[in-house]
Motif scaffolding. Structure first.
Motif, PDB file in Angstrom:
ATOM      1  N   LYS A  52     112.898 127.448 -39.079  1.00 52.82           N
ATOM      2  CA  LYS A  52     111.414 127.271 -38.637  1.00 52.82           C
ATOM      3  C   LYS A  52     110.508 127.882 -38.615  1.00 52.82           C
ATOM      4  O   LYS A  52     111.149 128.892 -37.767  1.00 52.82           O
ATOM      5  CB  LYS A  52     112.604 126.443 -37.266  1.00 52.82           C
ATOM      6  N   PRO A  53     109.805 127.663 -38.309  1.00 55.47           N
ATOM      7  CA  PRO A  53     107.888 128.936 -37.469  1.00 55.47           C
ATOM      8  C   PRO A  53     108.444 128.996 -36.345  1.00 55.47           C
ATOM      9  O   PRO A  53     108.653 130.833 -36.124  1.00 55.47           O
ATOM     10  CB  PRO A  53     107.079 127.546 -37.974  1.00 55.47           C
ATOM     11  N   GLU A  54     109.592 128.344 -35.672  1.00 52.91           N
ATOM     12  CA  GLU A  54     109.135 129.309 -34.186  1.00 52.91           C
ATOM     13  C   GLU A  54     110.221 130.400 -34.646  1.00 52.91           C
ATOM     14  O   GLU A  54     110.316 131.322 -33.070  1.00 52.91           O
ATOM     15  CB  GLU A  54     109.208 128.022 -32.521  1.00 52.91           C
ATOM     16  N   GLN A  55     110.854 130.453 -35.291  1.00 57.88           N
ATOM     17  CA  GLN A  55     112.620 131.185 -35.202  1.00 57.88           C
ATOM     18  C   GLN A  55     111.926 133.015 -35.683  1.00 57.88           C
ATOM     19  O   GLN A  55     111.824 133.169 -35.698  1.00 57.88           O
ATOM     20  CB  GLN A  55     112.985 130.901 -36.232  1.00 57.88           C
ATOM     21  N   GLY A  56     110.796 132.437 -36.561  1.00 62.44           N
ATOM     22  CA  GLY A  56     110.168 133.748 -36.704  1.00 62.44           C
ATOM     23  C   GLY A  56     109.049 134.123 -35.834  1.00 62.44           C
ATOM     24  O   GLY A  56     109.224 135.309 -35.545  1.00 62.44           O
ATOM     25  N   ILE A  57     108.006 133.388 -35.005  1.00 63.93           N
ATOM     26  CA  ILE A  57     107.698 134.124 -34.169  1.00 63.93           C
ATOM     27  C   ILE A  57     108.428 134.486 -33.100  1.00 63.93           C
ATOM     28  O   ILE A  57     108.336 135.290 -32.208  1.00 63.93           O
ATOM     29  CB  ILE A  57     106.850 132.615 -33.016  1.00 63.93           C
ATOM     30  N   PHE A  58     109.847 133.661 -32.771  1.00 65.15           N
ATOM     31  CA  PHE A  58     110.724 134.186 -31.715  1.00 65.15           C
ATOM     32  C   PHE A  58     111.407 135.470 -32.177  1.00 65.15           C
ATOM     33  O   PHE A  58     111.413 136.659 -30.789  1.00 65.15           O
ATOM     34  CB  PHE A  58     112.256 133.182 -31.870  1.00 65.15           C
ATOM     35  N   THR A  59     111.435 136.103 -33.316  1.00 63.80           N
ATOM     36  CA  THR A  59     111.802 136.722 -33.817  1.00 63.80           C
ATOM     37  C   THR A  59     110.982 138.188 -33.082  1.00 63.80           C
ATOM     38  O   THR A  59     111.384 139.656 -33.303  1.00 63.80           O
ATOM     39  CB  THR A  59     111.867 137.155 -35.419  1.00 63.80           C
ATOM     40  N   ALA A  60     109.344 137.692 -33.979  1.00 64.85           N
ATOM     41  CA  ALA A  60     108.532 139.029 -33.715  1.00 64.85           C
ATOM     42  C   ALA A  60     109.089 138.877 -32.704  1.00 64.85           C
ATOM     43  O   ALA A  60     108.394 140.637 -31.696  1.00 64.85           O
ATOM     44  CB  ALA A  60     107.404 138.304 -34.186  1.00 64.85           C
ATOM     45  N   ILE A  61     108.787 137.902 -30.795  1.00 65.83           N
ATOM     46  CA  ILE A  61     109.008 138.805 -29.908  1.00 65.83           C
ATOM     47  C   ILE A  61     109.830 139.084 -29.542  1.00 65.83           C
ATOM     48  O   ILE A  61     109.630 140.616 -28.958  1.00 65.83           O
ATOM     49  CB  ILE A  61     108.208 136.970 -28.763  1.00 65.83           C
ATOM     50  N   ILE A  62     111.457 138.787 -29.399  1.00 64.10           N
ATOM     51  CA  ILE A  62     112.241 139.856 -28.951  1.00 64.10           C
ATOM     52  C   ILE A  62     112.321 140.962 -30.086  1.00 64.10           C
ATOM     53  O   ILE A  62     112.611 142.382 -29.138  1.00 64.10           O
ATOM     54  CB  ILE A  62     112.879 138.685 -28.463  1.00 64.10           C
ATOM     55  N   ALA A  63     112.431 140.850 -31.534  1.00 60.66           N
ATOM     56  CA  ALA A  63     113.130 142.343 -32.065  1.00 60.66           C
ATOM     57  C   ALA A  63     111.561 143.092 -32.476  1.00 60.66           C
ATOM     58  O   ALA A  63     112.057 144.694 -31.587  1.00 60.66           O
ATOM     59  CB  ALA A  63     112.922 141.621 -33.479  1.00 60.66           C
ATOM     60  N   GLY A  64     110.151 142.418 -32.220  1.00 61.64           N
ATOM     61  CA  GLY A  64     109.594 143.799 -32.067  1.00 61.64           C
ATOM     62  C   GLY A  64     109.601 144.055 -30.143  1.00 61.64           C
ATOM     63  O   GLY A  64     109.414 145.619 -30.447  1.00 61.64           O
ATOM     64  N   PHE A  65     109.725 143.330 -29.379  1.00 65.86           N
ATOM     65  CA  PHE A  65     110.078 143.931 -27.913  1.00 65.86           C
ATOM     66  C   PHE A  65     110.716 145.841 -28.149  1.00 65.86           C
ATOM     67  O   PHE A  65     111.003 146.304 -27.908  1.00 65.86           O
ATOM     68  CB  PHE A  65     110.520 143.277 -26.828  1.00 65.86           C
ATOM     69  N   LEU A  66     112.420 145.015 -28.632  1.00 64.79           N
ATOM     70  CA  LEU A  66     113.112 145.420 -28.355  1.00 64.79           C
ATOM     71  C   LEU A  66     113.394 146.888 -29.858  1.00 64.79           C
ATOM     72  O   LEU A  66     113.339 148.166 -29.271  1.00 64.79           O
ATOM     73  CB  LEU A  66     114.546 145.211 -28.498  1.00 64.79           C
ATOM     74  N   ILE A  67     112.460 146.713 -30.509  1.00 64.33           N
ATOM     75  CA  ILE A  67     112.198 147.695 -31.599  1.00 64.33           C
ATOM     76  C   ILE A  67     111.246 149.123 -31.059  1.00 64.33           C
ATOM     77  O   ILE A  67     111.570 150.095 -31.913  1.00 64.33           O
ATOM     78  CB  ILE A  67     112.185 147.609 -33.083  1.00 64.33           C
ATOM     79  N   SER A  68     110.361 148.149 -30.455  1.00 62.71           N
ATOM     80  CA  SER A  68     109.145 148.727 -30.323  1.00 62.71           C
ATOM     81  C   SER A  68     109.740 150.116 -28.566  1.00 62.71           C
ATOM     82  O   SER A  68     109.702 150.985 -28.951  1.00 62.71           O
ATOM     83  CB  SER A  68     108.206 148.546 -29.583  1.00 62.71           C
ATOM     84  N   ALA A  69     110.768 149.157 -27.380  1.00 61.34           N
ATOM     85  CA  ALA A  69     111.224 149.817 -26.761  1.00 61.34           C
ATOM     86  C   ALA A  69     112.402 150.956 -26.666  1.00 61.34           C
ATOM     87  O   ALA A  69     112.308 152.250 -26.422  1.00 61.34           O
ATOM     88  CB  ALA A  69     111.604 149.310 -25.328  1.00 61.34           C
ATOM     89  N   LEU A  70     113.162 150.685 -27.825  1.00 62.30           N
ATOM     90  CA  LEU A  70     114.840 151.605 -28.158  1.00 62.30           C
ATOM     91  C   LEU A  70     113.876 152.480 -30.008  1.00 62.30           C
ATOM     92  O   LEU A  70     115.193 153.353 -29.691  1.00 62.30           O
ATOM     93  CB  LEU A  70     115.514 150.701 -28.372  1.00 62.30           C
ATOM     94  N   GLY A  71     113.273 152.399 -29.838  1.00 63.55           N
ATOM     95  CA  GLY A  71     113.063 152.491 -31.602  1.00 63.55           C
ATOM     96  C   GLY A  71     113.216 154.283 -31.355  1.00 63.55           C
ATOM     97  O   GLY A  71     112.602 155.237 -30.498  1.00 63.55           O
ATOM     98  N   GLY A  72     112.568 155.423 -32.738  1.00 64.75           N
ATOM     99  CA  GLY A  72     112.246 156.341 -32.611  1.00 64.75           C
ATOM    100  C   GLY A  72     111.081 157.134 -33.372  1.00 64.75           C
ATOM    101  O   GLY A  72     110.976 158.106 -33.820  1.00 64.75           O
ATOM    102  N   SER A  73     110.268 155.830 -33.426  1.00 63.31           N
ATOM    103  CA  SER A  73     109.062 156.266 -34.164  1.00 63.31           C
ATOM    104  C   SER A  73     107.686 156.094 -32.977  1.00 63.31           C
ATOM    105  O   SER A  73     108.470 155.404 -31.790  1.00 63.31           O
ATOM    106  CB  SER A  73     108.744 154.891 -35.092  1.00 63.31           C
ATOM    107  N   GLN A  74     106.687 156.298 -32.868  1.00 64.77           N
ATOM    108  CA  GLN A  74     105.976 156.027 -31.743  1.00 64.77           C
ATOM    109  C   GLN A  74     105.301 155.086 -31.813  1.00 64.77           C
ATOM    110  O   GLN A  74     104.777 154.652 -31.243  1.00 64.77           O
ATOM    111  CB  GLN A  74     104.643 157.756 -32.073  1.00 64.77           C
TER     112      GLN A  74
END
Length: 553
Positions: A52-74
């Protein structure tokens, strides 16, 4: 003493030192820009993946937040990626959505362990020919998967197999919808032709330059999607939309839910788990390297990046999300928009959340043909098509690996392609290293009768031992001693040492003496560890060819 495990330290912690209002405003603008860009891509990637399209949006929100907050790239932006479309679609078709979520969480654990065990650098050892091959193959499959919606064909479910997909599309081609095709092509044209460069003339700008500058800050994907949605709603166009197929998008985030898990079922998901983890690691680290080359910030930490990807992929499925990784298109947009810290990525996720909470009902009228047109552009940009033209400049091994990986990705799947590609790369590397090893006779010295000197060059390893084994057959009758000059022998493995020992035994049976001259430290250390130096005798290992000739006179 070196740490055995990589410490968990997100780049965000370092970026917050000296953080000020100026940086925040820059990150705010970049984050909002990327959030707008990410919205249509997240929906399109999800639909193309069979969810479903919302699954892509939820992934972008949750995973996008975690990858930026915890990642090793600027500046890296994470979320659903085009590279995963074919993988996710195949897993959903074969194992079901519930097992996709389980495989994604297991892949998250594997990604975290890869980073924690400092395996991030190993991903860089995958040959570029394999990366280009499977990237182009995935781009072809993404483009093919969009033909159904672009043409408006009434097909309930496309099969995952390449040739079966082509057959199914050909079978239903009579049902082509001209209106859907027109919408898709117009959207594709808008995305292609819309201004994308933020670089403007330094001289006094004309009104046209000002208009271009304003337009360049509005993503072409949003313009195409907005126009297509508006026309579909106002004119009540009879085309398939998100609302007609999926019933719209929820105006809230999903609740936390646990998928039924069993070890018996998890064992069946070994290959999907490894595929998701491997592709996620490759994509995220390639994306981070692209970002490094575009900025002057400190280079990314590959191990921390993998740990962040692991956390994101472990957590997101509990909210119905799909696999996530670093995304090149959104990361490049983030960099060009002036992002300075991971705060921009966090803002991009919050912007998407705000859009879902406020504007979700508008998604009802988004035509699927418009998303197909946008994804065709993504697929074209994803592929490195010029590499096929440049193949003639490379050696046969590179061509075989790249074309083979491409065809295997298209015809079979990514896992098979990467496995076969790596095996071929290893075989060609072994063959190449074997050809570099050489045993050449020394003819520019005055040698005693019956004495022959050979110079060893390169690495004496399992792929090159044949040249040592053939040496006794090349000696003329009357040979009484052989000197091996080993100054240019830089490496010897256990197979090479075994071949050298067999050579010594053969010479012993034939009554020929063997002397080793000018032996480098690594081969000499190996000989000492296994006791071969004692078998030869101290007088048979000498510092120079001159000393060796004195031994055999």
């Amino acid at each position: 003493m070196l740490r055995r495990f990589h410490p968990f330290r997100p780049r965000l912690l370092d970026s917050l030192k000296g953080y000020d209002r100026t940086r925040f405003l820059t990150d705010l603008g970049a984050g909002l820009t990327v959030g707008i860009v990410a919205l249509p891509l997240a929906m399109a990637f999800a639909i193309a993946s069979g969810v479903k399209p919302e699954q892509g949006i939820f992934t972008a929100i949750i995973a996008g937040f975690l990858i930026s907050a915890l990642g090793g790239s600027q500046v890296q932006i994470g979320g659903p990626a085009g590279a995963f479309i074919v993988i996710v679609y195949g897993i959903v078709e074969r194992y079901g959505l519930a097992n996709l979520l389980i495989a994604t969480s297991l892949a998250g654990i594997l990604l975290f362990l890869m980073g924690w065990l400092k395996l991030g650098a190993l991903v860089r050892y995958i040959p570029v020919s394999i990366v280009i091959g499977f990237t182009n193959g995935i781009a072809v499959l993404i483009g093919l998967s969009q033909v159904k919606d672009l043409l408006g064909l009434k097909i309930d479910k496309l099969p995952a197999d390449f040739f079966t997909q082509i057959g199914t599309l050909a079978k239903h081609i009579d049902g082509l919808d001209p209106l859907a095709l027109l919408i898709g092509l117009v959207c594709l044209a808008i995305v292609v032709l819309w201004p994308k460069s933020y670089t403007m003339p330094q001289a006094p700008m004309t009104p046209r330059d000002h208009a271009r500058r304003v337009a360049a800050h509005v993503p072409g994907t949003i313009v195409a999607l907005g126009l297509a949605t508006l026309l579909t709603f106002v004119l009540s166009l009879p085309v398939e939309t998100i609302g007609s197929r999926f019933g719209g998008i929820p105006q809230s985030l999903p609740n936390f839910s646990m998928t039924d898990f069993s070890w018996a079922g998890a064992k069946q998901l070994l290959i999907p788990t490894i595929t998701i983890a491997l592709l996620g690691a490759i994509e995220s680290l390639l994306c981070a390297r692209v970002a490094d080359n575009m900025t002057e910030f400190r280079r990314h930490d590959p191990n921390q990046e993998l740990m962040a990807q692991g956390v994101a992929n472990f957590v997101t499925p509990f909210f119905g999300g799909i696999p996530a990784t670093g995304t090149i298109a959104r990361t490049v947009t983030n960099v060009r928009a002036g992002a300075a810290t991971p705060i921009a990525g966090i803002i991009h996720a919050l912007a998407l959340l705000l859009i879902v909470l406020v504007a979700a009902p508008l998604a009802l009228h988004v035509p699927l043909a418009a998303l197909a047109g946008i994804l065709l552009f993504v697929a074209w940009n994803m592929g490195e098509w010029r590499e096929f033209v440049r193949l003639r400049h490379f050696n046969p091994a590179y061509r075989v690996i790249m074309v083979g990986t491409f065809l295997l990705t298209v015809i079979f799947d990514l896992t098979v392609a990467v496995e076969v590609g790596l095996v071929l790369a290893c075989i060609f590397f072994i063959w190449r290293m074997g050809t570099l090893f050489d045993v050449s006779p020394v003819t520019d010295q005055d040698l005693p009768a019956g004495v022959h000197v050979f110079e060893l060059y390169g690495s004496l390893f399992f792929g090159a031992v044949g040249k040592i084994e053939d040496l006794p057959e090349e000696l003329p009758a009357g040979t009484r001693a052989v000197v091996l000059e080993m100054h240019k022998l830089v490496l010897m493995d256990s197979s090479g040492l075994d071949a050298l020992q067999q050579l010594w035994r053969t010479f012993q049976r034939q009554g020929i003496g063997l002397v080793l001259a000018n032996v480098n430290e690594q081969p000499l250390s190996l000989m000492r560890r296994v006791g071969f130096d004692a078998l030869l005798g101290e007088e048979a290992i000498v510092p120079s060819v001159g000393a060796a000739l004195d031994q055999v006179r």
